[in-house]
Write a protein that holds these residues in place. Structure first.
Motif, PDB file in Angstrom:
ATOM      1  N   CYS A  10     -60.834  18.973   5.692  1.00  0.00           N
ATOM      2  CA  CYS A  10     -59.970  18.332   6.703  1.00  0.00           C
ATOM      3  C   CYS A  10     -58.509  18.555   6.345  1.00  0.00           C
ATOM      4  N   GLY A  11     -58.157  19.817   6.095  1.00  0.00           N
ATOM      5  CA  GLY A  11     -56.766  20.197   5.819  1.00  0.00           C
ATOM      6  C   GLY A  11     -56.035  20.414   7.135  1.00  0.00           C
ATOM      7  N   ASN A  12     -55.169  21.427   7.179  1.00  0.00           N
ATOM      8  CA  ASN A  12     -54.364  21.673   8.392  1.00  0.00           C
ATOM      9  C   ASN A  12     -55.225  21.836   9.632  1.00  0.00           C
ATOM     10  N   MET A  13     -56.188  22.773   9.544  1.00  0.00           N
ATOM     11  CA  MET A  13     -56.999  23.087  10.719  1.00  0.00           C
ATOM     12  C   MET A  13     -58.010  21.980  11.007  1.00  0.00           C
ATOM     13  N   GLY A  14     -58.684  21.510   9.963  1.00  0.00           N
ATOM     14  CA  GLY A  14     -59.676  20.453  10.146  1.00  0.00           C
ATOM     15  C   GLY A  14     -59.063  19.217  10.790  1.00  0.00           C
ATOM     16  N   CYS A  35     -65.658  15.626   5.660  1.00  0.00           N
ATOM     17  CA  CYS A  35     -65.920  15.756   4.231  1.00  0.00           C
ATOM     18  C   CYS A  35     -64.716  16.498   3.667  1.00  0.00           C
ATOM     19  N   GLU A  36     -64.026  15.866   2.733  1.00  0.00           N
ATOM     20  CA  GLU A  36     -62.771  16.436   2.239  1.00  0.00           C
ATOM     21  C   GLU A  36     -62.682  16.255   0.729  1.00  0.00           C
ATOM     22  N   ALA A  37     -62.389  17.392   0.036  1.00  0.00           N
ATOM     23  CA  ALA A  37     -62.346  17.356  -1.436  1.00  0.00           C
ATOM     24  C   ALA A  37     -61.146  16.567  -1.956  1.00  0.00           C
ATOM     25  N   ASN A  38     -60.042  16.646  -1.238  1.00  0.00           N
ATOM     26  CA  ASN A  38     -58.820  15.964  -1.673  1.00  0.00           C
ATOM     27  C   ASN A  38     -58.910  14.485  -1.250  1.00  0.00           C
ATOM     28  N   ILE A  69     -67.195  24.394   9.554  1.00  0.00           N
ATOM     29  CA  ILE A  69     -66.711  24.764   8.218  1.00  0.00           C
ATOM     30  C   ILE A  69     -65.237  25.145   8.338  1.00  0.00           C
ATOM     31  N   ALA A  70     -64.371  24.307   7.732  1.00  0.00           N
ATOM     32  CA  ALA A  70     -62.920  24.520   7.862  1.00  0.00           C
ATOM     33  C   ALA A  70     -62.238  24.506   6.496  1.00  0.00           C
ATOM     34  N   VAL A  71     -62.947  25.048   5.489  1.00  0.00           N
ATOM     35  CA  VAL A  71     -62.329  25.200   4.165  1.00  0.00           C
ATOM     36  C   VAL A  71     -61.753  26.612   4.053  1.00  0.00           C
ATOM     37  N   LYS A  72     -60.963  26.850   3.014  1.00  0.00           N
ATOM     38  CA  LYS A  72     -60.403  28.188   2.798  1.00  0.00           C
ATOM     39  C   LYS A  72     -61.544  29.201   2.584  1.00  0.00           C
ATOM     40  N   PRO A  73     -61.344  30.448   3.001  1.00  0.00           N
ATOM     41  CA  PRO A  73     -62.429  31.444   2.911  1.00  0.00           C
ATOM     42  C   PRO A  73     -63.066  31.560   1.520  1.00  0.00           C
ATOM     43  N   GLN A  74     -62.248  31.440   0.465  1.00  0.00           N
ATOM     44  CA  GLN A  74     -62.816  31.618  -0.888  1.00  0.00           C
ATOM     45  C   GLN A  74     -63.738  30.463  -1.300  1.00  0.00           C
ATOM     46  N   SER A  95     -67.982  28.211  12.088  1.00  0.00           N
ATOM     47  CA  SER A  95     -67.076  28.536  10.981  1.00  0.00           C
ATOM     48  C   SER A  95     -65.749  29.028  11.526  1.00  0.00           C
ATOM     49  N   ILE A  96     -64.661  28.470  10.978  1.00  0.00           N
ATOM     50  CA  ILE A  96     -63.335  28.978  11.376  1.00  0.00           C
ATOM     51  C   ILE A  96     -62.699  29.775  10.234  1.00  0.00           C
ATOM     52  N   ALA A  97     -63.470  30.014   9.171  1.00  0.00           N
ATOM     53  CA  ALA A  97     -62.901  30.689   7.994  1.00  0.00           C
ATOM     54  C   ALA A  97     -62.595  32.159   8.294  1.00  0.00           C
ATOM     55  N   ALA A  98     -61.352  32.543   8.092  1.00  0.00           N
ATOM     56  CA  ALA A  98     -60.938  33.921   8.374  1.00  0.00           C
ATOM     57  C   ALA A  98     -61.657  34.885   7.433  1.00  0.00           C
ATOM     58  N   GLY A  99     -62.127  35.998   7.987  1.00  0.00           N
ATOM     59  CA  GLY A  99     -62.711  37.051   7.150  1.00  0.00           C
ATOM     60  C   GLY A  99     -64.132  36.786   6.687  1.00  0.00           C
ATOM     61  N   ASN A 120     -55.699  29.535  15.952  1.00  0.00           N
ATOM     62  CA  ASN A 120     -54.385  29.805  15.336  1.00  0.00           C
ATOM     63  C   ASN A 120     -53.626  28.484  15.162  1.00  0.00           C
ATOM     64  N   THR A 121     -52.499  28.549  14.474  1.00  0.00           N
ATOM     65  CA  THR A 121     -51.834  27.284  14.093  1.00  0.00           C
ATOM     66  C   THR A 121     -51.333  26.432  15.274  1.00  0.00           C
ATOM     67  N   PRO A 122     -51.036  26.991  16.437  1.00  0.00           N
ATOM     68  CA  PRO A 122     -50.647  26.076  17.525  1.00  0.00           C
ATOM     69  C   PRO A 122     -51.741  25.065  17.924  1.00  0.00           C
TER      70      PRO A 122
HETATM   71  N1  LIG Z   1     -54.003  28.448   9.241  1.00  0.00           N
HETATM   72  C1  LIG Z   1     -54.318  29.377  10.153  1.00  0.00           C
HETATM   73  O1  LIG Z   1     -53.508  29.960  10.853  1.00  0.00           O
HETATM   74  C2  LIG Z   1     -55.756  29.701  10.380  1.00  0.00           C
HETATM   75  C3  LIG Z   1     -56.110  30.450  11.485  1.00  0.00           C
HETATM   76  C4  LIG Z   1     -57.445  30.733  11.683  1.00  0.00           C
HETATM   77  C5  LIG Z   1     -58.389  30.302  10.769  1.00  0.00           C
HETATM   78  N2  LIG Z   1     -58.000  29.589   9.684  1.00  0.00           N
HETATM   79  C6  LIG Z   1     -59.011  29.180   8.724  1.00  0.00           C
HETATM   80  O2  LIG Z   1     -59.084  27.776   8.655  1.00  0.00           O
HETATM   81  C7  LIG Z   1     -59.605  27.417   7.385  1.00  0.00           C
HETATM   82  C8  LIG Z   1     -58.846  26.229   6.858  1.00  0.00           C
HETATM   83  O3  LIG Z   1     -57.480  26.560   6.701  1.00  0.00           O
HETATM   84  P1  LIG Z   1     -56.415  25.416   6.424  1.00  0.00           P
HETATM   85  O4  LIG Z   1     -55.084  26.056   6.560  1.00  0.00           O
HETATM   86  O5  LIG Z   1     -56.744  24.209   7.234  1.00  0.00           O
HETATM   87  O6  LIG Z   1     -56.743  25.097   4.861  1.00  0.00           O
HETATM   88  P2  LIG Z   1     -56.392  23.783   4.022  1.00  0.00           P
HETATM   89  O7  LIG Z   1     -55.211  23.079   4.635  1.00  0.00           O
HETATM   90  O8  LIG Z   1     -56.341  24.184   2.591  1.00  0.00           O
HETATM   91  O9  LIG Z   1     -57.666  22.846   4.282  1.00  0.00           O
HETATM   92  C9  LIG Z   1     -58.885  22.967   3.632  1.00  0.00           C
HETATM   93  C10 LIG Z   1     -59.242  21.616   3.029  1.00  0.00           C
HETATM   94  O10 LIG Z   1     -60.572  21.671   2.531  1.00  0.00           O
HETATM   95  C11 LIG Z   1     -60.617  20.962   1.314  1.00  0.00           C
HETATM   96  N3  LIG Z   1     -61.773  21.409   0.531  1.00  0.00           N
HETATM   97  C12 LIG Z   1     -61.863  22.379  -0.423  1.00  0.00           C
HETATM   98  N4  LIG Z   1     -63.114  22.500  -0.877  1.00  0.00           N
HETATM   99  C13 LIG Z   1     -63.859  21.590  -0.187  1.00  0.00           C
HETATM  100  C14 LIG Z   1     -65.235  21.248  -0.204  1.00  0.00           C
HETATM  101  N5  LIG Z   1     -66.093  21.872  -0.998  1.00  0.00           N
HETATM  102  N6  LIG Z   1     -65.643  20.270   0.615  1.00  0.00           N
HETATM  103  C15 LIG Z   1     -64.777  19.648   1.446  1.00  0.00           C
HETATM  104  N7  LIG Z   1     -63.452  19.921   1.503  1.00  0.00           N
HETATM  105  C16 LIG Z   1     -63.012  20.890   0.706  1.00  0.00           C
HETATM  106  C17 LIG Z   1     -59.296  21.300   0.656  1.00  0.00           C
HETATM  107  O11 LIG Z   1     -59.004  20.380  -0.368  1.00  0.00           O
HETATM  108  P3  LIG Z   1     -58.134  20.900  -1.652  1.00  0.00           P
HETATM  109  O12 LIG Z   1     -56.786  21.223  -1.104  1.00  0.00           O
HETATM  110  O13 LIG Z   1     -58.166  19.740  -2.581  1.00  0.00           O
HETATM  111  O14 LIG Z   1     -58.844  22.121  -2.162  1.00  0.00           O
HETATM  112  C18 LIG Z   1     -58.335  21.205   1.844  1.00  0.00           C
HETATM  113  O15 LIG Z   1     -57.863  19.905   2.044  1.00  0.00           O
HETATM  114  C19 LIG Z   1     -59.495  28.657   6.493  1.00  0.00           C
HETATM  115  O16 LIG Z   1     -60.772  29.203   6.263  1.00  0.00           O
HETATM  116  C20 LIG Z   1     -58.672  29.626   7.310  1.00  0.00           C
HETATM  117  O17 LIG Z   1     -59.071  30.980   7.110  1.00  0.00           O
HETATM  118  C21 LIG Z   1     -56.706  29.254   9.485  1.00  0.00           C
END
Ligand SMILES: NC(=O)c1ccc[n+]([C@@H]2O[C@H](COP(=O)([O-])OP(=O)(O)OC[C@H]3O[C@@H](n4cnc5c(N)ncnc54)[C@H](OP(=O)(O)O)[C@@H]3O)[C@@H](O)[C@H]2O)c1
Length: 268
Positions: A10-14, A35-38, A69-74, A95-99, A120-122
């Motif tokens: 539940c970061g930026n996108m979530g 579900c959020e790790a932070n 699924i809205a966590v970072k791709p890695q 899944s919204i994870a890029a790549g 996208n971010t908007p």
């Molecule tokens: N930003 C964009 O423009 C964009 C566009 C299209 C797609 N996306 C995709 O959207 C996804 C999310 O991006 P974002 O910018 O929202 O990332 P983000 O702000 O880092 O949000 C991800 C959140 O997930 C948490 N997390 C990590 N591991 C977890 C787990 N095992 N269970 C639950 N939560 C967990 C992270 O906590 P911690 O910080 O503590 O690790 C973080 O708060 C990415 O896959 C990205 O590729 C982004």
């Protein structure tokens, strides 16, 4: 909607999705789980949106009909490993994870109903543009549901997965291209004596108005551009500089680079 939605990450996108779903009234707070790790972030989300947050990813999957699924791709491989035993064909995975390709997700989850989305971010201001594609086992109802959900945060196109890298280079990275142009316009305006504040207002409203004009008329951008351009005038003076510098080719090359990079990140 009578489906229960669980969001992993539940970061930026979530958070943008939670905000969009709840403000559209499509999903109720009782039907939405995170579900959020932070833990600080989790507490903040639960207080702000009055939704249940859990640390236990398996619990979230068990109670959800749709798992986003809205966590970072890695982090995705770990998340897939954590949820795989609780996934069955009653659940839709988005899944919204890029790549991360549908094939990668299927390799971890088996014959699951999967939808991949490139937003996208908007979406943060509910003006997002999301490209959606379906996995082999997703059905028309899954498509409809995914479209409905992402319409809460902007517009949606449904495309083939083979076109997702192209979409990534356009709508995924696209906001940065417009920000880049705006950045340069603001700098130029200041060089010509405008204050930073006035420069920003002139540029932002011009960008917003131009985008709205294109979206609210049937006219193509080229026609609208020609209408602003009188012979020997100021616009022609500026666009002449663009033409001389072959900006059209530069833009095409830039998009090719983005699409190529997207392909290599998704293993294509
Ligand atoms: N930003 C964009 O423009 C964009 C566009 C299209 C797609 N996306 C995709 O959207 C996804 C999310 O991006 P974002 O910018 O929202 O990332 P983000 O702000 O880092 O949000 C991800 C959140 O997930 C948490 N997390 C990590 N591991 C977890 C787990 N095992 N269970 C639950 N939560 C967990 C992270 O906590 P911690 O910080 O503590 O690790 C973080 O708060 C990415 O896959 C990205 O590729 C982004």
């Amino acid at each position: 909607m009578n489906k229960k939605i669980g969001i992993i990450g539940c970061g930026n996108m979530g958070e943008a999705l939670i905000n969009g779903f709840l403000s559209s009234s499509l999903v109720s707070a009782e039907g939405l789980f995170g579900c959020e790790a932070n833990q600080a972030k989790a507490k903040d989300i639960s207080q702000k949106y009055k939704i249940d947050m859990t640390k236990d990813i398996a619990e979230l999957v068990k109670i959800s009909d749709v798992v986003i699924i809205a966590v970072k791709p890695q982090i995705v491989p770990q998340v897939l490993a954590d949820i795989s035993k609780d996934i069955n064909d009653s659940k839709l995975i988005i899944s919204i994870a890029a790549g991360v390709t549908i094939k990668t997700i299927e390799a971890a989850l088996g014959e699951a109903r999967i939808v991949k989305v490139m937003p996208n971010t908007p979406v943060l201001v509910k003006k997002g543009m999301s490209a959606i594609c379906l996995g082999e086992h997703a059905n028309d109802k899954d498509k409809e549901l995914a479209v409905q959900l992402f319409l809460c945060v902007g517009e949606v196109v449904v495309i083939e997965e083979s076109l997702m890298d192209a979409a990534t280079g356009i709508n995924g990275s696209g906001p940065a291209y417009f920000f880049y142009l705006m950045e340069k316009l603001i700098d130029a305006a200041q060089e010509h004596g405008l204050s930073k504040e006035d420069a920003r207002r002139l540029v932002v409203q011009t960008a917003l108005g131009s985008a709205m004009l294109v979206s609210q008329t049937d006219e193509e951008p080229v026609t609208l551009r020609q209408k602003v351009t009188s012979r020997g005038g100021t616009t022609e003076a500026a666009t002449g500089v663009f033409e001389k510098a072959a900006v059209g080719k530069i833009v095409k090359d830039a998009i090719t680079a983005a699409v190529k990079r997207s392909k290599s990140l998704s293993g294509g």
